[in-house]
Design an enzyme around this catalytic site. Structure first.
Site, PDB file in Angstrom:
ATOM      1  CG  HIS A  12      -5.866  18.724  35.277  1.00 25.24           C
ATOM      2  ND1 HIS A  12      -5.301  17.477  35.142  1.00 25.24           N
ATOM      3  CD2 HIS A  12      -5.342  19.274  36.411  1.00 25.24           C
ATOM      4  CE1 HIS A  12      -4.456  17.275  36.154  1.00 25.24           C
ATOM      5  NE2 HIS A  12      -4.465  18.350  36.936  1.00 25.24           N
ATOM      6  CD  GLU A  39     -45.942  -5.536  36.315  1.00 23.64           C
ATOM      7  OE1 GLU A  39     -45.378  -5.018  35.354  1.00 23.64           O
ATOM      8  OE2 GLU A  39     -45.614  -6.666  36.748  1.00 23.64           O
ATOM      9  N   GLY A  95     -42.791  -1.182  37.548  1.00 27.53           N
ATOM     10  CA  GLY A  95     -41.410  -0.750  37.305  1.00 27.53           C
ATOM     11  C   GLY A  95     -40.519  -1.896  36.862  1.00 27.53           C
ATOM     12  N   GLY A  96     -40.989  -3.136  37.058  1.00 27.61           N
ATOM     13  CA  GLY A  96     -40.270  -4.308  36.532  1.00 27.61           C
ATOM     14  C   GLY A  96     -38.916  -4.558  37.178  1.00 27.61           C
ATOM     15  CB  THR A  97     -36.014  -6.439  35.810  1.00 24.95           C
ATOM     16  OG1 THR A  97     -36.894  -7.418  35.255  1.00 24.95           O
ATOM     17  CG2 THR A  97     -34.764  -7.113  36.335  1.00 24.95           C
ATOM     18  CB  CYS A  98     -34.637  -1.455  35.807  1.00 20.21           C
ATOM     19  SG  CYS A  98     -33.410  -0.180  36.100  1.00 20.21           S
TER      20      CYS A  98
HETATM   21  C1  LIG Z   1     -29.341  -7.917  39.003  1.00 15.99           C
HETATM   22  C2  LIG Z   1     -29.556  -7.073  37.784  1.00 15.99           C
HETATM   23  C3  LIG Z   1     -28.913  -5.862  37.674  1.00 15.99           C
HETATM   24  C4  LIG Z   1     -29.112  -5.078  36.531  1.00 15.99           C
HETATM   25  N1  LIG Z   1     -28.441  -3.894  36.458  1.00 15.99           N
HETATM   26  C5  LIG Z   1     -28.587  -3.129  35.340  1.00 15.99           C
HETATM   27  C6  LIG Z   1     -27.913  -1.886  35.233  1.00 15.99           C
HETATM   28  O1  LIG Z   1     -27.177  -1.480  36.117  1.00 15.99           O
HETATM   29  N2  LIG Z   1     -28.106  -1.156  34.112  1.00 15.99           N
HETATM   30  C7  LIG Z   1     -28.941  -1.576  33.103  1.00 15.99           C
HETATM   31  O2  LIG Z   1     -29.074  -0.877  32.105  1.00 15.99           O
HETATM   32  N3  LIG Z   1     -29.592  -2.747  33.193  1.00 15.99           N
HETATM   33  C8  LIG Z   1     -29.439  -3.532  34.279  1.00 15.99           C
HETATM   34  N4  LIG Z   1     -30.130  -4.706  34.375  1.00 15.99           N
HETATM   35  C9  LIG Z   1     -31.059  -5.087  33.277  1.00 15.99           C
HETATM   36  C10 LIG Z   1     -32.364  -4.314  33.400  1.00 15.99           C
HETATM   37  O3  LIG Z   1     -32.935  -4.509  34.668  1.00 15.99           O
HETATM   38  C11 LIG Z   1     -33.359  -4.726  32.297  1.00 15.99           C
HETATM   39  O4  LIG Z   1     -32.701  -4.716  31.072  1.00 15.99           O
HETATM   40  C12 LIG Z   1     -34.498  -3.720  32.312  1.00 15.99           C
HETATM   41  O5  LIG Z   1     -35.258  -3.875  33.487  1.00 15.99           O
HETATM   42  C13 LIG Z   1     -35.386  -3.784  31.059  1.00 15.99           C
HETATM   43  O6  LIG Z   1     -36.422  -4.602  31.241  1.00 15.99           O
HETATM   44  P1  LIG Z   1     -37.773  -4.571  30.409  1.00 15.99           P
HETATM   45  O7  LIG Z   1     -38.284  -3.195  30.163  1.00 15.99           O
HETATM   46  O8  LIG Z   1     -37.541  -5.398  29.223  1.00 15.99           O
HETATM   47  O9  LIG Z   1     -38.769  -5.338  31.367  1.00 15.99           O
HETATM   48  P2  LIG Z   1     -38.737  -5.620  32.917  1.00 15.99           P
HETATM   49  O10 LIG Z   1     -38.137  -4.497  33.666  1.00 15.99           O
HETATM   50  O11 LIG Z   1     -38.185  -6.969  33.146  1.00 15.99           O
HETATM   51  O12 LIG Z   1     -40.302  -5.601  33.245  1.00 15.99           O
HETATM   52  C14 LIG Z   1     -41.203  -6.499  32.703  1.00 15.99           C
HETATM   53  C15 LIG Z   1     -42.491  -6.416  33.473  1.00 15.99           C
HETATM   54  O13 LIG Z   1     -43.465  -7.213  32.823  1.00 15.99           O
HETATM   55  C16 LIG Z   1     -44.231  -7.897  33.796  1.00 15.99           C
HETATM   56  N5  LIG Z   1     -44.825  -9.069  33.152  1.00 15.99           N
HETATM   57  C17 LIG Z   1     -44.178 -10.147  32.640  1.00 15.99           C
HETATM   58  N6  LIG Z   1     -45.064 -11.008  32.092  1.00 15.99           N
HETATM   59  C18 LIG Z   1     -46.290 -10.462  32.251  1.00 15.99           C
HETATM   60  C19 LIG Z   1     -47.594 -10.874  31.895  1.00 15.99           C
HETATM   61  N7  LIG Z   1     -47.827 -12.003  31.240  1.00 15.99           N
HETATM   62  N8  LIG Z   1     -48.643 -10.074  32.237  1.00 15.99           N
HETATM   63  C20 LIG Z   1     -48.436  -8.894  32.883  1.00 15.99           C
HETATM   64  N9  LIG Z   1     -47.222  -8.460  33.238  1.00 15.99           N
HETATM   65  C21 LIG Z   1     -46.151  -9.230  32.920  1.00 15.99           C
HETATM   66  C22 LIG Z   1     -43.229  -8.221  34.881  1.00 15.99           C
HETATM   67  O14 LIG Z   1     -43.871  -8.450  36.116  1.00 15.99           O
HETATM   68  C23 LIG Z   1     -42.370  -6.964  34.896  1.00 15.99           C
HETATM   69  O15 LIG Z   1     -42.867  -6.009  35.798  1.00 15.99           O
HETATM   70  C24 LIG Z   1     -29.973  -5.514  35.505  1.00 15.99           C
HETATM   71  C25 LIG Z   1     -30.648  -6.734  35.628  1.00 15.99           C
HETATM   72  C26 LIG Z   1     -30.446  -7.512  36.745  1.00 15.99           C
HETATM   73  C27 LIG Z   1     -31.170  -8.813  36.847  1.00 15.99           C
END
Ligand SMILES: Cc1cc2nc3c(=O)[nH]c(=O)nc-3n(C[C@H](O)[C@H](O)[C@H](O)COP(=O)(O)OP(=O)(O)OC[C@H]3O[C@@H](n4cnc5c(N)ncnc54)[C@H](O)[C@@H]3O)c2cc1C
Length: 457
Positions: A440, A33, A38-41
């Protein structure tokens, strides 16, 4: 060189669970990582935005208190520092939970750094070289920042930097009238900002049916959000402390002056700096990794899961990618991406819950279909809650009687849509749900009624 059975790059919604299954099966797993566990979500997407939406909803309801016979002394105001602190606590808990889970997982080694492929079986992380027979890419995506005249002269926010905002922008300009932009637009309006949404297309969230776009536009306009649609040529400039957006729209002044700018124009995959060429992994023109129905890339032994494969853009689709790969590799259970039914929600208030095809998609494929629609003003639960905006609609195949798609724009729409979705997964005719007795008063109870009112689309 460190050797593993599997390397997982990225800790989004697929990677950690896959690490858990592989390590649990006795495999030696490395997880890499580069930033936030935990990434984006967890950190900049679903969790923090829905936490903020909840604060915005509380402010909105407080302003409407008198409608419910509740007295509040004085004007409602929002403490943005406390709003952010609440968001940080909730998102921080999830972030720490993922980190602890991975770092204490038996058979799993965590590397904090950026992974780059050096060959089909090898990945560098800083000064370490890792090798494995199987590599799983779960690198997600980030806000796309396209070239736009004047963008280099102004400062702008994205969904990530919005997470640091602990003040009230006097006038927030949101470029992009789709899912991410609209959630931020409504929450900041409710926090007390003036908000203008600038959208290039002639309507908001143009992937949805026109009546859905129009319904959402009406809800947002009713709350005082300015909508500048058809902004074909957006130009940006700095004027003192302000940011000016030049918009060539059919209606309104040729420019909008705001205090802060949020870019919400879409997402791009984090595949440009991964060294994919060293492994020979193919992407499409937009950088999404090409995968088959079981999420295998063109290189044997390398899989791509989550947003980076372009097959989904949601937490539930990324998690389902994990389930598909784990089922195929560990359970001898053949699962495929094509088994998935599109479903998602837009978390404006009221929310939009969606399942299956839109009406315009149904018309395009030319299936004979039946449809029905009902205003939320005719749903008891919505009336009782004082939340009557929006509508629900459903479409079924005239021959097979299977449900083709549904949209519920209204209170509880993000939950009620699941009874439609489950019948779709069961591949049952709509008549099964039409005869079901729902509770209901709920929003869901009107779906059987709606199915009794079908007419040719
Ligand atoms: C504002 C916003 C609101 C959202 N709301 C919702 C919602 O309500 N419901 C929903 O279902 N979805 C929602 N989403 C979408 C959701 O967040 C993503 O679809 C979800 O996080 C899936 O992501 P993922 O598993 O593909 O990877 P991500 O969660 O994006 O994680 C990828 C990880 O990989 C890491 N990484 C990247 N490149 C490298 C590398 N070269 N080496 C090591 N690590 C790396 C990153 O740091 C990151 O931690 C939202 C998105 C945004 C932007």
């Amino acid at each position: 060189m460190q050797s593993y059975d599997a390397i997982i790059i990225g800790t989004g919604q697929a990677g950690p669970s896959l690490a858990g299954r592989l390590a649990g099966a006795g495999q030696k797993v490395a997880v890499v990582e580069r930033k936030l566990f935990g990434g984006t979500c967890v950190n900049t997407g679903c969790t923090p935005t829905k936490t903020l939406v909840a604060s915005a909803h509380a402010a909105h309801l407080a302003r409407r208190a008198a409608d419910f016979g509740v007295k509040l002394e004085g004007a409602v105001s929002v403490d943005m520092r406390r709003v952010k602190a609440r968001k940080d606590t909730i998102a921080g808990r999830s972030n720490a939970g993922v980190e602890k889970w991975l770092k204490t997982m038996a058979n799993c080694t965590v590397y904090e750094g950026e992974a780059h492929f050096t060959s089909e079986k090898e990945v560098d992380v800083g000064s370490e070289r890792l090798r494995a027979q199987r590599i799983f890419i779960n690198v997600g995506g980030r806000a796309s920042v396209p070239e736009m005249p004047g963008l280099d002269q102004v400062s702008y926010l994205t969904n990530s930097s919005m997470m640091e905002v602990d003040f009230l922008p006097p006038h927030l300009l949101v470029v992009g009238g789709s899912y991410v932009g609209l959630e931020f637009a409504q929450m900041y309006r409710r926090f007390g900002s003036e908000v203008t949404v600038i959208e290039m297309a002639p309507r908001l969230i143009s992937r949805e049916d026109e009546d859905v776009s129009a319904g959402i536009a009406e809800i947002l306009a009713h709350e005082g959000i300015n909508l500048r649609l058809g902004a074909e040529c957006i130009r940006l400039a700095k004027r003192g402390e302000a940011v000016v957006a030049g918009v060539e729209c059919t209606d309104g002044a040729p420019e909008v002056v705001g205090s802060h700018l949020l870019l919400a124009i879409g997402r791009r995959p984090n595949t440009d700096d991964l060294g994919l060429e060293a492994a020979g992994v193919k992407t499409d023109q937009r950088g999404f990794i090409l995968v088959d129905d079981e999420l295998r890339t063109n290189v044997p032994g390398i899989w791509a899961l989550g947003d980076c494969n372009g097959k989904g853009a949601f937490t539930h689709t990324s998690y389902n990618d994990f389930e598909i790969v784990a089922a195929n590799l560990l359970d001898g259970d053949s699962r495929k991406v094509s088994d998935r039914i599109p479903a998602y929600a837009l978390y404006t208030d009221p929310p939009l819950g969606r399942a299956g095809l839109t009406e315009s998609e149904i018309r395009k494929i030319g299936r004979p279909a039946l449809g029905a629609r009902r205003a939320m003003a005719n749903v008891s639960r919505a009336v009782e809650k004082g939340e009557t905006e929006g509508f629900m609609k459903i479409a079924v195949d005239a021959e097979s009687k299977r449900i083709l798609g549904a949209a519920i724009l209204g209170t509880g729409g993000d939950e009620a849509i699941h009874c439609v979705l489950d019948v779709m997964y069961a591949k049952a005719p709509y008549t099964v749900m039409q005869r079901a007795v729902h509770i209901h008063p709920t929003v869901s109870e009107l779906i059987p009624t709606l199915l009794g009112e079908l007419k040719p689309l």
